[in-house]
Design a protein around this motif. Sequence first.
Motif, PDB file in Angstrom:
ATOM      1  N   SER A  10       8.863   8.239  -1.880  1.00  0.00           N
ATOM      2  CA  SER A  10       9.344   6.870  -2.105  1.00  0.00           C
ATOM      3  C   SER A  10       9.020   5.957  -0.930  1.00  0.00           C
ATOM      4  O   SER A  10       8.839   4.754  -1.120  1.00  0.00           O
ATOM      5  CB  SER A  10      10.847   6.866  -2.393  1.00  0.00           C
ATOM      6  N   THR A  13       5.548   4.734  -1.636  1.00  0.00           N
ATOM      7  CA  THR A  13       5.559   3.751  -2.721  1.00  0.00           C
ATOM      8  C   THR A  13       6.000   2.394  -2.197  1.00  0.00           C
ATOM      9  O   THR A  13       5.385   1.372  -2.501  1.00  0.00           O
ATOM     10  CB  THR A  13       6.497   4.215  -3.852  1.00  0.00           C
ATOM     11  N   TYR A  16       3.230   0.975  -0.003  1.00  0.00           N
ATOM     12  CA  TYR A  16       2.070   0.551  -0.780  1.00  0.00           C
ATOM     13  C   TYR A  16       2.356  -0.754  -1.523  1.00  0.00           C
ATOM     14  O   TYR A  16       1.498  -1.622  -1.619  1.00  0.00           O
ATOM     15  CB  TYR A  16       1.645   1.656  -1.750  1.00  0.00           C
ATOM     16  N   LYS A  17       3.569  -0.902  -2.034  1.00  0.00           N
ATOM     17  CA  LYS A  17       3.950  -2.160  -2.697  1.00  0.00           C
ATOM     18  C   LYS A  17       3.907  -3.322  -1.715  1.00  0.00           C
ATOM     19  O   LYS A  17       3.542  -4.437  -2.080  1.00  0.00           O
ATOM     20  CB  LYS A  17       5.331  -2.039  -3.330  1.00  0.00           C
TER      21      LYS A  17
END
Length: 118
Positions: A10, A13, A16-17
């Motif tokens: 997570s 994630t 990367y967002k």
Amino acid sequence: MNFWETITGSDLTREYKAFIARAKALPTEYQTAWEEIQIHLFPYGDFTGRNLMPILDGALGLLEETASDGQSVHEALGDDIKGFCAAIAGEEGAKSFHDKWRTQLNKNVAKKLGRLGG
């Protein structure tokens, strides 16, 4: 980063967002270059991609800085984006994960064949 974030990915994630949000603020030609950079860097990643995060952050930072200076993508990265990616991932000819897996498989097969033949 805690243990759970590491196991589930997570943290990657979320990071990367944040990269995606930063890239959307770039001019169109830079966004296209960013997409190409991601494609060409992917083979240099490990299983999780965790090793690429600092490289991607640096590449995106370079794009942001050169865009703010008014330079073109060509001035920032040159003609060869694939070569640029190879250079920042290590060096030209650096082994991708496919090369590493192929080498390991060949070693394992050679060991097995050596045991069968001897």
